[in-house]
Structure formats: C-alpha cells, structure tokens
Design a protein around this motif. Sequence first.
Motif, PDB file in Angstrom:
ATOM      1  N   GLN A 110      -8.445 -12.854  43.662  1.00 58.45           N
ATOM      2  CA  GLN A 110      -9.149 -14.110  43.920  1.00 58.45           C
ATOM      3  C   GLN A 110      -8.289 -15.331  43.623  1.00 58.45           C
ATOM      4  O   GLN A 110      -8.300 -16.305  44.348  1.00 58.45           O
ATOM      5  CB  GLN A 110     -10.417 -14.193  43.053  1.00 58.45           C
ATOM      6  CG  GLN A 110     -11.520 -13.267  43.499  1.00 58.45           C
ATOM      7  CD  GLN A 110     -12.615 -13.213  42.449  1.00 58.45           C
ATOM      8  OE1 GLN A 110     -13.312 -14.171  42.217  1.00 58.45           O
ATOM      9  NE2 GLN A 110     -12.737 -12.072  41.807  1.00 58.45           N
ATOM     10  N   LEU A 111      -7.523 -15.266  42.522  1.00 57.13           N
ATOM     11  CA  LEU A 111      -6.785 -16.440  42.068  1.00 57.13           C
ATOM     12  C   LEU A 111      -5.424 -16.585  42.729  1.00 57.13           C
ATOM     13  O   LEU A 111      -4.902 -17.685  42.871  1.00 57.13           O
ATOM     14  CB  LEU A 111      -6.572 -16.372  40.543  1.00 57.13           C
ATOM     15  CG  LEU A 111      -7.835 -16.408  39.689  1.00 57.13           C
ATOM     16  CD1 LEU A 111      -7.489 -16.123  38.246  1.00 57.13           C
ATOM     17  CD2 LEU A 111      -8.507 -17.765  39.812  1.00 57.13           C
ATOM     18  N   ALA A 154      -9.492 -10.253  39.770  1.00 55.45           N
ATOM     19  CA  ALA A 154      -9.174 -11.640  39.385  1.00 55.45           C
ATOM     20  C   ALA A 154      -7.907 -12.114  40.092  1.00 55.45           C
ATOM     21  O   ALA A 154      -7.863 -13.221  40.642  1.00 55.45           O
ATOM     22  CB  ALA A 154      -9.016 -11.744  37.878  1.00 55.45           C
ATOM     23  N   ASP A 208      -0.375 -29.633  33.806  1.00 55.88           N
ATOM     24  CA  ASP A 208      -0.254 -28.305  33.203  1.00 55.88           C
ATOM     25  C   ASP A 208       1.189 -28.165  32.736  1.00 55.88           C
ATOM     26  O   ASP A 208       2.071 -27.832  33.528  1.00 55.88           O
ATOM     27  CB  ASP A 208      -0.588 -27.216  34.228  1.00 55.88           C
ATOM     28  CG  ASP A 208      -2.055 -27.261  34.644  1.00 55.88           C
ATOM     29  OD1 ASP A 208      -2.889 -27.594  33.800  1.00 55.88           O
ATOM     30  OD2 ASP A 208      -2.346 -26.954  35.814  1.00 55.88           O
ATOM     31  N   LEU A 236      -2.030 -26.304  28.971  1.00 55.42           N
ATOM     32  CA  LEU A 236      -2.750 -26.644  30.191  1.00 55.42           C
ATOM     33  C   LEU A 236      -3.289 -28.075  30.135  1.00 55.42           C
ATOM     34  O   LEU A 236      -3.509 -28.623  29.057  1.00 55.42           O
ATOM     35  CB  LEU A 236      -3.895 -25.651  30.422  1.00 55.42           C
ATOM     36  CG  LEU A 236      -3.429 -24.238  30.796  1.00 55.42           C
ATOM     37  CD1 LEU A 236      -4.617 -23.301  30.939  1.00 55.42           C
ATOM     38  CD2 LEU A 236      -2.606 -24.251  32.078  1.00 55.42           C
ATOM     39  N   ARG A 244      -2.684 -15.686  41.374  1.00 59.28           N
ATOM     40  CA  ARG A 244      -1.688 -15.964  40.337  1.00 59.28           C
ATOM     41  C   ARG A 244      -1.961 -15.045  39.146  1.00 59.28           C
ATOM     42  O   ARG A 244      -3.002 -14.381  39.093  1.00 59.28           O
ATOM     43  CB  ARG A 244      -1.770 -17.423  39.874  1.00 59.28           C
ATOM     44  CG  ARG A 244      -3.122 -17.794  39.297  1.00 59.28           C
ATOM     45  CD  ARG A 244      -3.103 -19.050  38.467  1.00 59.28           C
ATOM     46  NE  ARG A 244      -4.445 -19.529  38.179  1.00 59.28           N
ATOM     47  CZ  ARG A 244      -5.241 -19.027  37.225  1.00 59.28           C
ATOM     48  NH1 ARG A 244      -4.834 -18.028  36.476  1.00 59.28           N
ATOM     49  NH2 ARG A 244      -6.446 -19.508  37.040  1.00 59.28           N
ATOM     50  N   TYR A 245      -1.033 -15.069  38.204  1.00 56.10           N
ATOM     51  CA  TYR A 245      -1.254 -14.245  37.012  1.00 56.10           C
ATOM     52  C   TYR A 245      -2.291 -14.891  36.106  1.00 56.10           C
ATOM     53  O   TYR A 245      -2.569 -16.079  36.206  1.00 56.10           O
ATOM     54  CB  TYR A 245       0.035 -13.967  36.248  1.00 56.10           C
ATOM     55  CG  TYR A 245       0.902 -15.176  35.960  1.00 56.10           C
ATOM     56  CD1 TYR A 245       0.511 -16.157  35.051  1.00 56.10           C
ATOM     57  CD2 TYR A 245       2.150 -15.317  36.564  1.00 56.10           C
ATOM     58  CE1 TYR A 245       1.308 -17.239  34.766  1.00 56.10           C
ATOM     59  CE2 TYR A 245       2.960 -16.412  36.302  1.00 56.10           C
ATOM     60  CZ  TYR A 245       2.534 -17.361  35.403  1.00 56.10           C
ATOM     61  OH  TYR A 245       3.325 -18.445  35.130  1.00 56.10           O
ATOM     62  N   GLN A 246      -2.844 -14.098  35.244  1.00 49.06           N
ATOM     63  CA  GLN A 246      -3.836 -14.593  34.300  1.00 49.06           C
ATOM     64  C   GLN A 246      -3.141 -15.264  33.131  1.00 49.06           C
ATOM     65  O   GLN A 246      -2.039 -14.875  32.734  1.00 49.06           O
ATOM     66  CB  GLN A 246      -4.687 -13.431  33.774  1.00 49.06           C
ATOM     67  CG  GLN A 246      -5.655 -12.888  34.796  1.00 49.06           C
ATOM     68  CD  GLN A 246      -6.955 -13.679  34.822  1.00 49.06           C
ATOM     69  OE1 GLN A 246      -6.947 -14.882  34.978  1.00 49.06           O
ATOM     70  NE2 GLN A 246      -8.061 -12.991  34.673  1.00 49.06           N
ATOM     71  N   LEU A 247      -3.792 -16.216  32.556  1.00 51.42           N
ATOM     72  CA  LEU A 247      -3.194 -16.966  31.464  1.00 51.42           C
ATOM     73  C   LEU A 247      -4.248 -17.166  30.387  1.00 51.42           C
ATOM     74  O   LEU A 247      -5.400 -17.450  30.696  1.00 51.42           O
ATOM     75  CB  LEU A 247      -2.746 -18.314  32.051  1.00 51.42           C
ATOM     76  CG  LEU A 247      -1.796 -19.173  31.255  1.00 51.42           C
ATOM     77  CD1 LEU A 247      -0.881 -19.899  32.221  1.00 51.42           C
ATOM     78  CD2 LEU A 247      -2.536 -20.159  30.404  1.00 51.42           C
ATOM     79  N   ARG A 248      -3.865 -16.952  29.148  1.00 48.45           N
ATOM     80  CA  ARG A 248      -4.839 -17.160  28.065  1.00 48.45           C
ATOM     81  C   ARG A 248      -4.116 -17.421  26.741  1.00 48.45           C
ATOM     82  O   ARG A 248      -2.891 -17.269  26.642  1.00 48.45           O
ATOM     83  CB  ARG A 248      -5.760 -15.934  27.931  1.00 48.45           C
ATOM     84  CG  ARG A 248      -5.049 -14.664  27.503  1.00 48.45           C
ATOM     85  CD  ARG A 248      -6.057 -13.593  27.110  1.00 48.45           C
ATOM     86  NE  ARG A 248      -5.392 -12.322  26.837  1.00 48.45           N
ATOM     87  CZ  ARG A 248      -4.843 -12.000  25.677  1.00 48.45           C
ATOM     88  NH1 ARG A 248      -4.846 -12.850  24.678  1.00 48.45           N
ATOM     89  NH2 ARG A 248      -4.255 -10.829  25.511  1.00 48.45           N
ATOM     90  N   GLU A 288      -0.771 -13.697  30.430  1.00 47.46           N
ATOM     91  CA  GLU A 288      -1.267 -12.598  29.607  1.00 47.46           C
ATOM     92  C   GLU A 288      -0.299 -11.419  29.544  1.00 47.46           C
ATOM     93  O   GLU A 288      -0.160 -10.768  28.508  1.00 47.46           O
ATOM     94  CB  GLU A 288      -2.628 -12.118  30.125  1.00 47.46           C
ATOM     95  CG  GLU A 288      -3.232 -11.068  29.187  1.00 47.46           C
ATOM     96  CD  GLU A 288      -4.609 -10.608  29.603  1.00 47.46           C
ATOM     97  OE1 GLU A 288      -4.852 -10.485  30.806  1.00 47.46           O
ATOM     98  OE2 GLU A 288      -5.435 -10.363  28.707  1.00 47.46           O
TER      99      GLU A 288
END
Lengths: 236, 469
Positions: free
Chosen positions: B56-57, B53, B225, B206, B59-63, B296
């Motif tokens: 591909q992105l 991930a 955002d 976001l 950047r860091y994941q965010l949730r 995350e």
Amino acid sequence: MSRPAAANRIEVVAADRPVREVNEELRAAVADGREVVVRDTRSRHNLGVGLPAAARVRFEGSVGYYCGGLNDGARIEIERNAGWGVGEAMAEGEIVVGGYAGMAAGASMRGGVLHIRGDAGPRCGVAMKGGDIIVEGRIGYLSGFMAHAGRLIALGGAGEACADSLWGGEVWLAGPAESLGVDARIEEPEAEEVAAVEALLAGRGLGDSTRDWRKVVSEQRLWHFESRDAKAWLMI
Amino acid sequence: MKEPYEYPFDPPSEDSVAMRDGAVEGRVAGSPDAYDAGESARWSPKAIADVHAMAQLGRYQLRGYNTFNRRMPGFDDLVFVPATMTRLPLEGYRESCETGTVLGDRPGLVSEPLRLDIPIYVASMSFGALSANAKAALGYGASKVGSMTCTGEGGMLEDEREASTTLVYQMTPSRYMLDLEHLRMADAIELAVGQGAKPGTGGVLLGMKVSERVARMRSLPVGVDQRSTVRHPDFLGADDLQVKIEELREATGYRVPVFLKMGATRPRYDVAIAAKAGADVIVLDGAEGGTGASPEILLDHTGIPTVSAIRAAREALDECGMSGEVSLVASGGIRSGTDAAKCLALGADAVMIGTAALMALGCNAPRHLKDYEALGTSPGRCHHCHTGLCPVGVTTQEPHLEARLDVPGAAERVARFLTAMTMEITLLAKACGKSSVHNLEVEDLRALSLEASAFTGVRLAGIDRPFTW
C-alpha cells in the motif's frame, strides 16, 4: 621560535614542531593583540583552529586539514593550498585561500566568508548552514551536498552532482555544471539577488557585470517521504 | 491380490469423516483457528501484514523504539556465580563497594577526565527526538546522582546544559548547530560514527517533530522529514579521524575527553581502529539500542547484540595495549542494574542507558490511555516515538503533550532509578566478593546457553568450560 617582524606583527614558525605548540604560540600572540604570520607551514594539519574574532593570521605556504576550522571570527589568509575541510564549521570571520582547496572546504560552516582563489575539491560547502563560499575556479563533485543555508558561489562552474539533496541554500554558478545532483533545479535569479552576489564579489575585487549566472536551489522533493499523511506512520 | 479391508460396520458418510456436525461452515473442523493463528513459521501474520503495508505504501516501514527481533540473545543468557568456597563474598547489606567511574583519563591529552559517582550515564538522545522537558529532566536526575547526559545530534539545548552538571556534546555527521562556544562548554565531546539501532545509516526525525525550535537549532525548514547523513562531511577513514580528533583537542585546549560512538558490528576491528585513531572513550552501542525513528528493518536486522560485542571490544583493547588508557562504554538494551553489571563483568568500564532512562521518565506509563488508543497501541507496547504524539510527553514536540511531563517529578524518578540500578550492581558485585564494581570480571559469569557461551567466551554453567569449536 617566534620573532617580532613589523611593529604589531609576530612570526611563528610551524616546520616540524608539534602543532599544539604552534597553535598555543599563535593564540598567545592573538591574545596579545598581534597580527601573526606563520611561516614554513609544510601543509601541517589543524593550524589556526578555533581562533577568536580579533585574530589576523597569515599562513605562508600550504596548510593541511581543517585549517581555520571552527573559526569564530578570525581573518585568516592562506598563501597557497589548503587540505581537507578548510574553514569547516566556521561561525564567522573570513578565510582566503590563495591556491586550491581540498575536499569539503567550508563543510557545515554557519557564517562568514570562505574565499578560494583556485579550484575547490569535491563536496565543497557540504552540509553548510550559512555564510558565503566564493570559489574563483571550479568546485568538485557533490559540492553543496545536503547544504541547509548560505551561498556557494563558483565562478568556474561545478563537477558532477552539483547541489545534491539540498535542504536549502543556494549554489551560484557562473560556469557550467557537469551535472546537477538529485533534487536540484536551476532557478532564474532575481535582479536584486544577482546584485547582492555581484556586490559581494566586487567587494573582493571580483566585480564583473557580464556574468551569466545560474542559481541552483532545492527542488524540495526530498523534504518529505512520499507519504505526507502523518497517519500513514501509524500503520506499523 | 489381497482383498481390501472391510469395516465390520457400514462405511462412514463424508460428513462424519469431516466432523461437520456442529463445525463452522466452510472450515476444516479439526483446526478452527489455524488461519487466525498463522501456523506458517515463514508467513506469520506479521509477515503478511508487512507485505500488505509495503504494497500500500510503496516504501519501507519506519518506527521508533528498538528491535523486535526475538532471536536476539541477551543478558538473560548469562548469570552471576557469586563467591562460595573459592572466593569470599562481601556483606551485601553492609560493606561498601566502590562505584566511582573515571572516563578518558589520558594524562597529556585530557586535563579534565570525567569523574562520575556511578558507572551509568544517560545516552545521547537529541532534543528533537525528545522534548525539552525530557532533556531537562534527564539532566537534573543524572546530576543529582553524579552521573551525566549527552546532547545527541540536535545541538546543545540550553535547558540541558543548565540541568546537567556533566554533559557530553555530540557531533554527528549532520553537525547541526555545531558551535565552538558549545564545544568549549561541554565536559566531553563525542564523535558519532554510528548507533546500535541503525549502524551504517543516519538519523531520522519525521516532520511532525521538526518544530520551529527544533528546525532553528538544526537550520532546517520547519516540518521536513529530516534524514541525516551517515558519513561525516570532512573525514572518511581512520587516518582522517585521527586528524579530526586532534582538531577537537586543539579547539578545546586538550581539556576534555573525546568519545567515539559506534554501532556494534565488527567490534574487534572497529574498536581497535578507534583506539588507534586517538579516541579517549569508545562507546559501543549494541543492536538492541533504541532510537526515535528508523527504518524498521535496520532495527530488527542490523548490528550485533550488546552482550556479544563487549567481550570482543575488550579483547581488542587488550590486544593493542590500550586497556587502561582508552575507556569502553557499553550500551544497547540495558534495562537494569543486573544488565549493567553483566556489561561491567564482560569488560565495559561504564554503561549508558537510553530507553531505560525514558521508561524512568514515564515512557509507556499507563496514563492518558485514550491517546495510546488513538495511536493504535497501549501502555507497555507503545513504540510510536516516531510520530511525535507521545502520550506522556517524552518523545514529542507538541506543547500540550510535553506539558504532561513534569520535570521535577521525572527528574526524581531518573535519579532514583539510577540509584536503584547502582544498588543492584553493587549487590551483585559484593556477592561476587568485589569491593569495586569495576572488579567484576568474566569469571564471575556463567552462560546458560551454548549460544551465549559461544558469543561471549563465558564458561557454560556447570561444565565450567566455554563452548568452543
């Protein structure tokens, strides 16, 4: 500790009295419809916080932190210098600082006018959400940091990282900026915009049509993460 | 030289050694699903997926939601030891047990301390992170049982002020919609310097959730955002904080208590400093605390567990002579009255629930399954608050989704849940012989693990001694 001065004016002495007592006296005089002069201010903190629209207050000397904070319409004059956060969160009204202002002048203010005759410290107008800040001197580093709206006007230029990470709002400079902050860009102001700023200044005795203005606004690159596709947030 | 051993039968074929008869082509027959299971402790399927991930992105994941760190020790590592021979229990089904809770009772500094009927209230969660319906339902539910709610960082929502008889007004570093009138309409003011989910980092909302109403309240462009500041604009250290607290008292006429909310990191020092700086109530939010959106890694790897933070905080207040004067509220991962009772026993004066209150509203309820599916999740494991596409209308600004949250029904569930939690607390308190929930104490607890004992100083079960070095 207070004595009548002119007909409708009352003097309050700050000195080393508890600030709570000084402010209570100040508020009572304001409620009474009096103009207030606060003497012997000794750079005390939290003088004249949360004053109502009818208030007319002059502080003779210098004041400490948060003077005129949360101002709700009062007209406040500070004879000399102000500490951190003068006029922070002001909703409306007018605050004039005769000398210099410390850090975070007009922090997160939403309306009204904050007029500083000398220089302002770092982070002037940080997180401001409306209103006008006029600084006759220079504004310190990171001024206008993450401001949302409003105008921050500095006749003497700005320190480093001016207008860093703006959401919105404008920083008007009539002097040089040491450097621009992240995501800030200089935009050529429209003639009407210049006229509006000059009119505001002229109204305060600062009219000068020869100024070379630079208007700093948000580049808007920080408005969004790199991925603008909402679906990208579902990967997790 | 020794002769090589020889089988008393023909040497086996390689096919036979490799168990190829009937095996999946190209696989070692002995471990048919080793690849799928991810046997490496280090390179778990999740770790591999995370790399993919990020690659591909960029950047860091965010949730949203809360920590997925499975090693987080929790309330289940502690048990109560009710009265037996050394103490006398109260009748659990009959005798009464006091639940009234006073916060910020500081004569001379606070003329109207908060008086709640129960030791639980609803955590600071913003309008923006939550829908207006969710905020209103939390307010009405809390009001019904004599509890309270907190605005969170998005400013004071009319719907919530109307719904909550007792409302804490939160001031975060971003100071969205900070308004003097709102300050004066509040029953308490909370300065937030951090939160358990992501201590040391500002809030995130976001663009999908920055609707017109949210944007207007926060003075933001619609759809950005929003990533908020973490440092307050006009104070930095504890000395300035002290002046700031005085400013807020001046602005509100020394009427309401001033809360200070922090994420649990170094509670022994942070709590002492906050108390000395003049906070009336300290809210200590452990690492299990939830959030609408966060990088995350911060959820999973920053802050300390609630269970470990409370005892240190209480000891800090004791050490600086502030216990009884400054109130301590614990939060972060509290799911039930049992968890809440353990917090009280460890030293909290009250607890705050966020995620649990959202569950009562209907978060993760098995309705509108297709919408969970569209998010790539299902009821029971949904953590997609950050997308603003909450299938049950709790963490969304989409009108058609928000409409799925029926305010009266949700309010009643919140009220009943708070009531049930309170019953659980009193049940445990009475078993321990306490006529007030505030009499629960560390001695009423035993630790089931060395870790829990070491973190909390609670005695180990059976051996009756705390684990020490």
